[in-house]
Design a protein around this motif. Structure first.
Motif, PDB file in Angstrom:
ATOM      1  N   ASP A  77       0.824  -1.208   0.000  1.00 52.57           N
ATOM      2  CA  ASP A  77       0.000   0.000   0.000  1.00 52.57           C
ATOM      3  C   ASP A  77       0.858   1.256   0.000  1.00 52.57           C
ATOM      4  O   ASP A  77       0.533   2.249  -0.665  1.00 52.57           O
ATOM      5  CB  ASP A  77      -0.924  -0.009   1.211  1.00 52.57           C
ATOM      6  N   GLN A  78       1.975   1.246   0.720  1.00 52.06           N
ATOM      7  CA  GLN A  78       2.872   2.398   0.736  1.00 52.06           C
ATOM      8  C   GLN A  78       3.458   2.650  -0.655  1.00 52.06           C
ATOM      9  O   GLN A  78       3.526   3.798  -1.115  1.00 52.06           O
ATOM     10  CB  GLN A  78       3.994   2.164   1.751  1.00 52.06           C
ATOM     11  N   ILE A  79       3.910   1.589  -1.316  1.00 48.66           N
ATOM     12  CA  ILE A  79       4.473   1.718  -2.661  1.00 48.66           C
ATOM     13  C   ILE A  79       3.416   2.218  -3.633  1.00 48.66           C
ATOM     14  O   ILE A  79       3.652   3.150  -4.414  1.00 48.66           O
ATOM     15  CB  ILE A  79       5.038   0.357  -3.132  1.00 48.66           C
ATOM     16  N   ARG A  80       2.254   1.607  -3.587  1.00 54.15           N
ATOM     17  CA  ARG A  80       1.169   1.980  -4.503  1.00 54.15           C
ATOM     18  C   ARG A  80       0.734   3.425  -4.304  1.00 54.15           C
ATOM     19  O   ARG A  80       0.528   4.171  -5.268  1.00 54.15           O
ATOM     20  CB  ARG A  80      -0.019   1.037  -4.269  1.00 54.15           C
ATOM     21  N   ASN A  81       0.598   3.854  -3.054  1.00 51.75           N
ATOM     22  CA  ASN A  81       0.154   5.217  -2.782  1.00 51.75           C
ATOM     23  C   ASN A  81       1.159   6.250  -3.284  1.00 51.75           C
ATOM     24  O   ASN A  81       0.765   7.280  -3.864  1.00 51.75           O
ATOM     25  CB  ASN A  81      -0.082   5.409  -1.281  1.00 51.75           C
ATOM     26  N   GLU A  82       2.458   5.999  -3.048  1.00 50.32           N
ATOM     27  CA  GLU A  82       3.484   6.929  -3.518  1.00 50.32           C
ATOM     28  C   GLU A  82       3.464   7.021  -5.039  1.00 50.32           C
ATOM     29  O   GLU A  82       3.553   8.116  -5.605  1.00 50.32           O
ATOM     30  CB  GLU A  82       4.862   6.480  -3.030  1.00 50.32           C
ATOM     31  N   PHE A  83       3.331   5.895  -5.698  1.00 47.25           N
ATOM     32  CA  PHE A  83       3.338   5.897  -7.163  1.00 47.25           C
ATOM     33  C   PHE A  83       2.096   6.575  -7.727  1.00 47.25           C
ATOM     34  O   PHE A  83       2.203   7.449  -8.606  1.00 47.25           O
ATOM     35  CB  PHE A  83       3.423   4.464  -7.683  1.00 47.25           C
ATOM     36  N   ASN A  84       0.924   6.203  -7.255  1.00 43.95           N
ATOM     37  CA  ASN A  84      -0.305   6.766  -7.800  1.00 43.95           C
ATOM     38  C   ASN A  84      -0.424   8.263  -7.555  1.00 43.95           C
ATOM     39  O   ASN A  84      -0.972   8.994  -8.379  1.00 43.95           O
ATOM     40  CB  ASN A  84      -1.521   6.054  -7.214  1.00 43.95           C
ATOM     41  N   ALA A  85       0.102   8.731  -6.430  1.00 42.91           N
ATOM     42  CA  ALA A  85       0.055  10.163  -6.137  1.00 42.91           C
ATOM     43  C   ALA A  85       0.884  10.966  -7.128  1.00 42.91           C
ATOM     44  O   ALA A  85       0.668  12.179  -7.286  1.00 42.91           O
ATOM     45  CB  ALA A  85       0.541  10.429  -4.716  1.00 42.91           C
ATOM     46  N   ASN A  86       1.826  10.306  -7.800  1.00 40.23           N
ATOM     47  CA  ASN A  86       2.724  11.000  -8.726  1.00 40.23           C
ATOM     48  C   ASN A  86       2.750  10.349 -10.109  1.00 40.23           C
ATOM     49  O   ASN A  86       3.701  10.539 -10.869  1.00 40.23           O
ATOM     50  CB  ASN A  86       4.147  11.007  -8.146  1.00 40.23           C
ATOM     51  N   SER A  87       1.691   9.612 -10.452  1.00 40.34           N
ATOM     52  CA  SER A  87       1.687   8.872 -11.716  1.00 40.34           C
ATOM     53  C   SER A  87       1.805   9.796 -12.922  1.00 40.34           C
ATOM     54  O   SER A  87       2.427   9.440 -13.930  1.00 40.34           O
ATOM     55  CB  SER A  87       0.423   8.007 -11.832  1.00 40.34           C
ATOM     56  N   GLY A  88       1.236  10.991 -12.838  1.00 39.96           N
ATOM     57  CA  GLY A  88       1.360  11.947 -13.938  1.00 39.96           C
ATOM     58  C   GLY A  88       2.797  12.334 -14.210  1.00 39.96           C
ATOM     59  O   GLY A  88       3.211  12.502 -15.361  1.00 39.96           O
ATOM     60  N   HIS A  89       3.583  12.467 -13.143  1.00 38.11           N
ATOM     61  CA  HIS A  89       5.003  12.789 -13.305  1.00 38.11           C
ATOM     62  C   HIS A  89       5.769  11.618 -13.917  1.00 38.11           C
ATOM     63  O   HIS A  89       6.675  11.822 -14.738  1.00 38.11           O
ATOM     64  CB  HIS A  89       5.616  13.165 -11.949  1.00 38.11           C
ATOM     65  N   TRP A  90       5.407  10.385 -13.534  1.00 36.83           N
ATOM     66  CA  TRP A  90       6.058   9.215 -14.118  1.00 36.83           C
ATOM     67  C   TRP A  90       5.697   9.060 -15.597  1.00 36.83           C
ATOM     68  O   TRP A  90       6.534   8.657 -16.412  1.00 36.83           O
ATOM     69  CB  TRP A  90       5.684   7.956 -13.333  1.00 36.83           C
ATOM     70  N   ILE A  91       4.465   9.393 -15.953  1.00 36.64           N
ATOM     71  CA  ILE A  91       4.068   9.377 -17.369  1.00 36.64           C
ATOM     72  C   ILE A  91       4.914  10.371 -18.153  1.00 36.64           C
ATOM     73  O   ILE A  91       5.444  10.056 -19.232  1.00 36.64           O
ATOM     74  CB  ILE A  91       2.571   9.710 -17.513  1.00 36.64           C
ATOM     75  N   ALA A  92       5.053  11.581 -17.614  1.00 38.27           N
ATOM     76  CA  ALA A  92       5.858  12.608 -18.290  1.00 38.27           C
ATOM     77  C   ALA A  92       7.305  12.158 -18.428  1.00 38.27           C
ATOM     78  O   ALA A  92       7.941  12.383 -19.474  1.00 38.27           O
ATOM     79  CB  ALA A  92       5.780  13.925 -17.514  1.00 38.27           C
TER      80      ALA A  92
END
Length: 227
Positions: A77-92
């Motif tokens: 859950d910690q990994i998923r929350n950190e990633f999803n909160a910044n998924s737009g930045h990872w897409i960019a």
């Protein structure tokens, strides 16, 4: 933009010095499509120039990594929350890698990711998660990324994040974002430095001796740090 020729060696083999020392070597995937061992969701691996000091520093850090006291579900859950909160930045960031360095992305795909914590007497804990990747093949760009806390149905491939890699997963996602991803929207992203890559390889080098076949979150997203 003028490209540094060294930086375009992302897809090439590393030099002999680091190979002699060993590197992370954690990238193992179960293939259900054309996935390779070095492929990540956003890119297909990095090839750093050897940096002995950084590698040994990573090894020292790795030796001191504690056994996880958290449950697998909590770490997932910690990994998923950190990633999803910044998924737009990872897409960019993923689209920048494609545009600037012609990396090969995994494309439109579903990844089954098991977060595992090893316990005594083989009573391991696992948590099933899924990464859904939206990719427009016509425009050659990512359109969506989501990490779900549920088992994947008919995944394209499978991966495991285990023990120390799971314990450090959310922190390593945040650290990479702060260091190398421009979150201002200006697109001033950076490739991970050779020192960073060598340190990462050294930090998880003992997994070779332990026989672990998991990935770090870095390798899951960006591919193997090759040796």
């Amino acid at each position: 933009m003028t490209h540094d020729p060294h930086r375009r060696q992302i897809l090439r083999r590393t030099g002999a010095a680091l190979a002699a020392l060993g590197s992370a070597g954690l990238a193992t995937t179960t293939t259900a499509s054309a996935q390779t061992e070095t492929q990540g969701v956003l890119a297909d691996g990095f090839d750093p120039e050897p940096d002995l000091r950084a590698f040994l520093g990573g090894m020292i850090d790795g030796i001191s990594l504690p056994k996880s006291r958290e449950r697998a579900t909590v770490l997932a859950d910690q990994i998923r929350n950190e990633f999803n909160a910044n998924s737009g930045h990872w897409i960019a960031y993923g689209n920048w890698l494609i545009d600037e360095y012609d990396v090969q992305a995994a494309g439109d795909t579903t990844v089954a990711v098991t977060v595992q914590v090893s316990r005594m007497l083989g009573d391991d804990e696992t948590a099933a998660t899924t990464i859904d990747v939206g990719y427009d093949t016509g425009r050659d760009e990512f359109t969506s990324l989501e990490w779900r806390f549920e088992a994947a149905e008919n995944p394209d491939y499978e991966a495991t994040i285990m023990d120390a890699a799971a314990e450090n997963g959310s922190d390593e996602l945040a650290e990479f974002r702060r260091k190398f991803i421009d979150t201002s929207g200006d697109g001033d992203h950076q490739l991970p430095s050779d020192a960073y890559l060598n340190h990462h390889a050294g930090r998880y080098a003992d997994a070779i001796d332990l026989g672990n076949d998991g990935q770090t979150v870095f390798e899951l997203l960006l591919g193997e740090v090759r040796s």
